[in-house]
Design an enzyme around this catalytic site. Structure first.
Site, PDB file in Angstrom:
ATOM      1  CG  ASP A  73      -0.131   0.014   2.538  1.00  0.00           C
ATOM      2  OD1 ASP A  73       1.073  -0.840   2.603  1.00  0.00           O
ATOM      3  OD2 ASP A  73      -0.524   0.727   3.645  1.00  0.00           O
ATOM      4  CD  GLU A 138       4.234   0.317   7.252  1.00  0.00           C
ATOM      5  OE1 GLU A 138       4.671   0.625   8.148  1.00  0.00           O
ATOM      6  OE2 GLU A 138       3.800   1.287   6.590  1.00  0.00           O
TER       7      GLU A 138
HETATM    8 ZN   LIG Z   1       6.510   2.519   4.302  1.00  0.00          ZN
END
Ligand SMILES: [Zn+2]
Length: 381
Positions: A73, A138
């Site tokens: 992401d 994340e």
């Molecule tokens: Zn990162």
């Protein structure tokens, strides 16, 4: 692999706008790429359109397991008009590849994967295995790494490279944990000319702050880590009240604590709860905790074997340092085993999350070679 193909791969995955979503498209792209080289992989679904990827390359004999990890992401591009080059066009200008995720961290992700492929392509002999752990989410929540750890995919790690941007100058072997939370104070509104009919949520929050601050300070003073420093809390945002002549019925405080192993997440959460209990004894309304993120610190030896392997590949003078920021390593650190950690990847941390984010193409290509040499050295016996 040819240089142009390496650059094309990075451009292709930057063009997938995986802003806290759509990681499956990135995972499928990598799955197809790995399949071209007969490397099997598995997609692990977290939510619709959001899949992590795990792939394993086996060596010729038993040995250590080296995890290589990056998140799929990226953060939002913000106002696209502010970008000189569109954030999802992956344009190359003067040796720089521009786009959201160019630094954080699609270049690190692509470099880790390509180095893995080249181990196979070049028939490099090694012991043990290389295990790719590409994660969803994340940037917000660290959901992917949590799921992979919960489902056992990380149980066998002996070493872990996370390709977050560190620059070539340093390797990160430890970082603080992070707790993000809200304190919600609920009272009752009333006209400010008759405050006795209301319950002042703002005053309750002031009480909470006054009671909690010394407790957090005591925890801060209780331990100091030689590299990470202390556990600290910062109250960062406060919102509340409706209008100037009403008793405020609701106030929300946001806060972020940065945590060291010696004054850890559990101790900090206990201090929050003690504070709330104390406040709630003396007020008419209520003050509550809403936990947003609770990630532990992670630590390995400063000059662990993986750091040393990277130094052999990239230069013996590279510093190994700790940092305050958090990564997926927080979750991977929860496995029931000590492992060698090296957070090390192309790009500079300061170039993350900004307008006109870019990576130097040479830096990216260099990291592919460094990773391949590091895998080879770390897994040589
Ligand atoms: Zn990162």
């Amino acid at each position: 692999m040819e240089k142009n193909k390496k650059i094309q791969i990075l451009q292709d995955i930057i063009k997938i706008d995986s802003v806290n979503d759509k990681e499956t498209e990135v995972a499928e792209y990598l799955q197809n790429l790995l399949a071209e080289y007969a490397i099997d992989s598995e997609l692990i679904e977290y939510a619709p359109n959001r899949s992590s990827i795990v792939a394993v390359l086996e060596g010729s004999r038993p040995g250590k397991t080296l995890g290589i990890s990056g998140h799929l992401d990226v953060v939002a591009a913000g106002d696209e008009d502010e970008w000189t080059y569109p954030p999802f066009a992956a344009e190359i200008v003067d040796g720089k590849l521009y786009g959201r995720g160019a630094t954080d961290m699609k270049s690190g992700l692509a470099a880790l994967v390509i180095a893995m492929i080249e181990m196979k392509e070049n028939n490099v002999d090694f012991a043990g295995k290389i295990k790719l752990l590409g994660t969803v989410g994340e940037e917000v929540g660290m959901y992917g790494s949590k799921q992979l750890v919960d489902e056992g995919y990380a149980d066998d790690l002996d070493g872990l490279i996370i390709g977050e941007p560190s620059s070539i100058k340093q390797i990160i072997y430890a970082h603080k944990g992070s707790i993000q939370y809200e304190i919600i104070s609920t009272g009752r509104s009333a006209h400010s000319s008759m405050p006795e009919l209301g319950i002042d949520a703002l005053q309750q929050m002031v009480d909470y702050i006054n009671i909690s601050n010394p407790k957090y300070q005591a925890l801060e003073d209780s331990a100091e880590h030689p590299a990470l420093g202390r556990t600290i809390n910062v109250n960062t945002v406060i919102n509340g009240g409706d209008q100037i002549n009403s008793v405020p019925a609701k106030v929300v405080l946001k806060a972020n604590a940065r945590i060291i192993p010696q004054a850890d997440n559990d101790q900090f959460v206990a201090a929050i709860n003690e504070s709330l209990e104390e406040v709630n004894k003396s007020i008419e309304g209520k003050v509550e905790l809403n936990m947003l993120q609770n990630n532990p610190p992670v630590e390995s030896a400063q000059n662990n074997d993986l750091v040393e392997s990277i130094r052999k590949a990239a230069g013996k003078d590279i510093k190994s340092i700790s940092m305050a920021g958090a990564t997926d390593a927080s979750n991977f650190g929860r496995i029931d085993k000590d492992f060698d950690l090296a957070i090390f990847g192309p790009g500079e941390l300061e170039r993350s999350h900004i307008v006109d984010e870019y990576v130097e193409i040479d830096d990216y290509l260099n990291f592919i070679d460094i990773y391949r040499a590091s895998y080879t050295d770390y897994l040589s016996h």
